[in-house]
Design a protein around this motif. Sequence first.
Motif, PDB file in Angstrom:
ATOM      1  N   SER A 136      10.356  99.561  25.399  1.00 35.94           N
ATOM      2  CA  SER A 136      10.527  97.749  25.221  1.00 35.94           C
ATOM      3  C   SER A 136      10.880  97.902  23.840  1.00 35.94           C
ATOM      4  O   SER A 136      11.572  96.387  23.665  1.00 35.94           O
ATOM      5  N   ASN A 137      10.298  97.972  22.599  1.00 37.89           N
ATOM      6  CA  ASN A 137      10.601  97.661  21.587  1.00 37.89           C
ATOM      7  C   ASN A 137      11.882  98.432  20.982  1.00 37.89           C
ATOM      8  O   ASN A 137      12.287  98.020  20.038  1.00 37.89           O
ATOM      9  N   ILE A 138      12.228  99.780  21.127  1.00 36.84           N
ATOM     10  CA  ILE A 138      13.749  99.587  21.101  1.00 36.84           C
ATOM     11  C   ILE A 138      15.213  98.525  21.530  1.00 36.84           C
ATOM     12  O   ILE A 138      15.969  98.428  21.215  1.00 36.84           O
ATOM     13  N   SER A 139      14.488  98.339  22.467  1.00 38.16           N
ATOM     14  CA  SER A 139      15.239  97.218  23.569  1.00 38.16           C
ATOM     15  C   SER A 139      15.531  95.885  22.842  1.00 38.16           C
ATOM     16  O   SER A 139      16.243  95.626  22.687  1.00 38.16           O
ATOM     17  N   LYS A 140      14.671  95.938  21.384  1.00 38.38           N
ATOM     18  CA  LYS A 140      14.045  94.505  21.940  1.00 38.38           C
ATOM     19  C   LYS A 140      15.166  94.726  20.169  1.00 38.38           C
ATOM     20  O   LYS A 140      15.803  93.407  20.204  1.00 38.38           O
ATOM     21  N   ILE A 141      14.901  95.750  19.636  1.00 35.84           N
ATOM     22  CA  ILE A 141      15.338  95.443  18.188  1.00 35.84           C
ATOM     23  C   ILE A 141      16.975  95.585  19.065  1.00 35.84           C
ATOM     24  O   ILE A 141      17.678  94.877  18.227  1.00 35.84           O
TER      25      ILE A 141
ATOM     26  N   GLN B 274      22.184  76.922   2.703  1.00 32.26           N
ATOM     27  CA  GLN B 274      21.181  77.212   2.931  1.00 32.26           C
ATOM     28  C   GLN B 274      21.980  78.304   4.328  1.00 32.26           C
ATOM     29  O   GLN B 274      22.029  77.862   4.936  1.00 32.26           O
ATOM     30  N   ASP B 275      20.923  79.179   4.483  1.00 33.79           N
ATOM     31  CA  ASP B 275      21.192  80.007   5.278  1.00 33.79           C
ATOM     32  C   ASP B 275      20.205  79.414   6.608  1.00 33.79           C
ATOM     33  O   ASP B 275      19.922  79.105   6.827  1.00 33.79           O
ATOM     34  N   THR B 276      20.718  80.706   8.286  1.00 30.01           N
ATOM     35  CA  THR B 276      20.622  79.350   8.677  1.00 30.01           C
ATOM     36  C   THR B 276      19.825  80.611   9.416  1.00 30.01           C
ATOM     37  O   THR B 276      20.721  81.669  10.400  1.00 30.01           O
ATOM     38  N   VAL B 277      18.806  80.196  10.366  1.00 31.42           N
ATOM     39  CA  VAL B 277      17.823  82.316  10.400  1.00 31.42           C
ATOM     40  C   VAL B 277      17.986  81.795  12.800  1.00 31.42           C
ATOM     41  O   VAL B 277      17.944  80.378  12.214  1.00 31.42           O
ATOM     42  N   LEU B 278      18.923  82.308  13.094  1.00 32.88           N
ATOM     43  CA  LEU B 278      18.824  82.683  14.400  1.00 32.88           C
ATOM     44  C   LEU B 278      17.954  83.005  14.859  1.00 32.88           C
ATOM     45  O   LEU B 278      18.021  82.185  16.065  1.00 32.88           O
ATOM     46  N   ARG B 279      17.232  83.842  14.737  1.00 30.52           N
ATOM     47  CA  ARG B 279      16.217  84.443  15.215  1.00 30.52           C
ATOM     48  C   ARG B 279      15.441  85.521  15.238  1.00 30.52           C
ATOM     49  O   ARG B 279      15.709  85.082  13.718  1.00 30.52           O
ATOM     50  N   THR B 280      14.052  85.256  14.680  1.00 24.07           N
ATOM     51  CA  THR B 280      13.275  86.270  15.059  1.00 24.07           C
ATOM     52  C   THR B 280      12.059  86.891  15.356  1.00 24.07           C
ATOM     53  O   THR B 280      12.393  86.189  16.715  1.00 24.07           O
ATOM     54  N   VAL B 281      11.812  87.723  15.434  1.00 25.30           N
ATOM     55  CA  VAL B 281      10.802  88.868  15.767  1.00 25.30           C
ATOM     56  C   VAL B 281       9.552  89.261  15.224  1.00 25.30           C
ATOM     57  O   VAL B 281       9.442  89.376  14.094  1.00 25.30           O
TER      58      VAL B 281
ATOM     59  N   ASN C  53       6.588  94.280   9.791  1.00 30.23           N
ATOM     60  CA  ASN C  53       6.299  93.337  10.189  1.00 30.23           C
ATOM     61  C   ASN C  53       7.198  92.293  11.021  1.00 30.23           C
ATOM     62  O   ASN C  53       7.110  90.932  10.249  1.00 30.23           O
ATOM     63  N   GLY C  54       8.051  93.123  11.691  1.00 27.74           N
ATOM     64  CA  GLY C  54       9.279  91.971  12.582  1.00 27.74           C
ATOM     65  C   GLY C  54      10.368  91.596  11.287  1.00 27.74           C
ATOM     66  O   GLY C  54      10.272  92.105   9.787  1.00 27.74           O
TER      67      GLY C  54
END
Length: 174
Positions: free
Chosen positions: A42-47, A102-109, A81-82
């Motif tokens: 699950s986590n390797i798939s998320k990355i 400014q940089d735009t964050v598209l997604r955080t995990v 730590n994400g």
Amino acid sequence: MKHDLKGFTLVELMVTVAIAAILLTVGVPSLVSLYEGQRANSNISKINSSIQFARSQAVSYGSRVSICPFNGTSCDSDWTNGFSVFIDNGALGSLDSTNGIQDTVLRTVDSFDSNDFITSSLTRYTFNADGLMNLSQTGNIIYCPGDKTNPDSKGFTIGVSGRISTIETSVSCQ
């Protein structure tokens, strides 16, 4: 007069509890292994999907997009730590003094389990507007659930073209 008693005797109950305890003792370690294997998948798939997302967004926006563990002010090296996927204008989280964008964050995990380990050969993966990485940015990411030498560890390699390949040999986070 005959009384019909219904229920279990103490001996029957003790035998049942003993058999259940034996079955749990044998079964629980394999369930832990099953759980860790599923968590690793699950986590390797998320990355993996986040990296694919970063690459597709680089092409969609026609801009440089990066992915890295973000500690609030800059890229860090601790992937457990994400991490964040962001349009990389050169300033990640602050105003760039050279171009004022400014940089735009598209997604955080969010962070992973505190007992897990993630190793990466790079602290930041950057995709150019054409979906390719810089020539010096090939790397790999390995996820180890609970132990650096866990046999359920998973990993993949990211090539210059941005193609992700699963590491088929045994991996560890050492």
